[in-house]
Design an enzyme around this catalytic site. Structure first.
Site, PDB file in Angstrom:
ATOM      1  N   GLY A  43       0.771  -1.243   0.000  1.00  0.00           N
ATOM      2  CA  GLY A  43       0.000   0.000   0.000  1.00  0.00           C
ATOM      3  C   GLY A  43       0.800   1.290   0.000  1.00  0.00           C
ATOM      4  CD  GLU A  94       1.232   0.677   7.504  1.00  0.00           C
ATOM      5  OE1 GLU A  94       0.874   0.709   6.305  1.00  0.00           O
ATOM      6  OE2 GLU A  94       0.909  -0.225   8.265  1.00  0.00           O
ATOM      7  CG  ASP A  98      -8.959   0.717   9.813  1.00  0.00           C
ATOM      8  OD1 ASP A  98      -9.613   1.417  10.611  1.00  0.00           O
ATOM      9  OD2 ASP A  98      -9.507  -0.128   9.076  1.00  0.00           O
ATOM     10  CG  ASP A 154      -5.421  -3.258  -1.976  1.00  0.00           C
ATOM     11  OD1 ASP A 154      -4.989  -2.765  -0.909  1.00  0.00           O
ATOM     12  OD2 ASP A 154      -5.814  -4.435  -2.064  1.00  0.00           O
ATOM     13  NE  ARG A 160      -1.902  -2.975  -4.459  1.00  0.00           N
ATOM     14  CZ  ARG A 160      -2.084  -3.175  -3.157  1.00  0.00           C
ATOM     15  NH1 ARG A 160      -2.030  -2.157  -2.325  1.00  0.00           N
ATOM     16  NH2 ARG A 160      -2.325  -4.374  -2.682  1.00  0.00           N
TER      17      ARG A 160
HETATM   18  P1  IMP Z   1      -4.995  -1.905  10.490  1.00  0.00           P
HETATM   19  O1  IMP Z   1      -4.088  -3.081  10.766  1.00  0.00           O
HETATM   20  O2  IMP Z   1      -6.430  -2.200  10.849  1.00  0.00           O
HETATM   21  O3  IMP Z   1      -4.521  -0.607  11.086  1.00  0.00           O
HETATM   22  O4  IMP Z   1      -5.071  -1.743   8.935  1.00  0.00           O
HETATM   23  C1  IMP Z   1      -4.027  -1.274   8.212  1.00  0.00           C
HETATM   24  C2  IMP Z   1      -4.007  -1.882   6.833  1.00  0.00           C
HETATM   25  O5  IMP Z   1      -5.325  -2.228   6.360  1.00  0.00           O
HETATM   26  C3  IMP Z   1      -3.465  -0.853   5.878  1.00  0.00           C
HETATM   27  O6  IMP Z   1      -2.063  -0.961   5.748  1.00  0.00           O
HETATM   28  C4  IMP Z   1      -4.229  -1.169   4.606  1.00  0.00           C
HETATM   29  O7  IMP Z   1      -3.523  -2.131   3.837  1.00  0.00           O
HETATM   30  C5  IMP Z   1      -5.537  -1.772   5.053  1.00  0.00           C
HETATM   31  N1  IMP Z   1      -6.623  -0.757   5.065  1.00  0.00           N
HETATM   32  C6  IMP Z   1      -7.239  -0.227   6.139  1.00  0.00           C
HETATM   33  N2  IMP Z   1      -8.178   0.663   5.772  1.00  0.00           N
HETATM   34  C7  IMP Z   1      -8.122   0.715   4.419  1.00  0.00           C
HETATM   35  C8  IMP Z   1      -8.854   1.482   3.431  1.00  0.00           C
HETATM   36  O8  IMP Z   1      -9.746   2.302   3.702  1.00  0.00           O
HETATM   37  N3  IMP Z   1      -8.503   1.257   2.135  1.00  0.00           N
HETATM   38  C9  IMP Z   1      -7.531   0.379   1.760  1.00  0.00           C
HETATM   39  N4  IMP Z   1      -6.825  -0.340   2.647  1.00  0.00           N
HETATM   40  C10 IMP Z   1      -7.134  -0.190   3.967  1.00  0.00           C
HETATM   41 MG    MG Z   2      -4.065  -3.406   1.623  1.00  0.00          MG
END
Ligand code: IMP
Ligand code: MG
Length: 174
Positions: A43, A94, A98, A154, A160
């Protein structure tokens, strides 16, 4: 592209302008330090490339491959650093933070290599999705708790290559 995806949530101009600001801040903060940028794939490939060129001090660049699709838990780091991180000032680059699970996993993994410091620079911060007490040190944009695509991000490996950030809607889901 904008004809298909409607009005961007964040335009290419806004992204590049904000990256210039982040680059200046990072340049100031890391002056005289042994900066290593670690881009988190896939990403953050676009963000890492643009951010690295907005930083005005020498920095090394490495990448880590993660698998962290929402559809494919648990999140995993599936490669190792190629540079010696001992004593380095590591900045993880990053695409989006999220829940914070990926960030926490990366902090643990990179911490085990003995760097002098580790910080996180996230293009997007989805604070409404956060379940852990983890906060990126540098943030491009805080966004609402909606799924976004483009500029490296993505949906099922699509979109992307969009040069801007857009919301995923029912049409782009197909
Ligand atoms: P986390 O582990 O929940 O913080 O999520 C982080 C990863 O989830 C990011 O590096 C993204 O690859 C993916 N992600 C989270 N939200 C989105 C979004 O809105 N669009 C695309 N990818 C997301
Ligand atoms: Mg992703």
């Amino acid at each position: 592209m904008e004809k298909i995806f409607g009005k961007p949530l964040i335009t290419q101009e806004e992204i590049l302008h904000r990256i210039r600001e982040l680059g200046l801040q990072i340049t100031e903060d890391y002056m005289g330090k042994n900066l290593i940028l670690i881009g988190i794939l896939k990403g953050a490939y676009a963000f890492t490339a643009d951010l690295s060129r907005a930083i005005g001090i020498p920095a090394k660049v490495d990448f880590l491959m993660t698998s962290n699709d929402k559809e494919d838990p648990p999140r995993k780091v599936i490669s190792n650093p190629t540079l010696d991180l001992k004593g380095a000032d590591v900045l993880l680059v990053e695409d989006i933070v999220d829940s914070g699970l990926t960030a926490r996993m990366l902090l643990e993994k990179i911490g085990s290599y003995g760097p002098e410091s580790i910080r996180i620079c996230a293009l997007l911060d989805k604070t409404g999705g956060r379940t852990l007490d983890i906060h990126p040190d540098y943030v491009g944009f805080s966004i609402p708790n909606r799924f976004v695509i483009g500029y490296g991000l993505d949906y099922k490996n699509k979109y992307r290559t969009l040069p801007f950030i857009a919301m995923l809607d029912d049409r782009t889901k197909e």
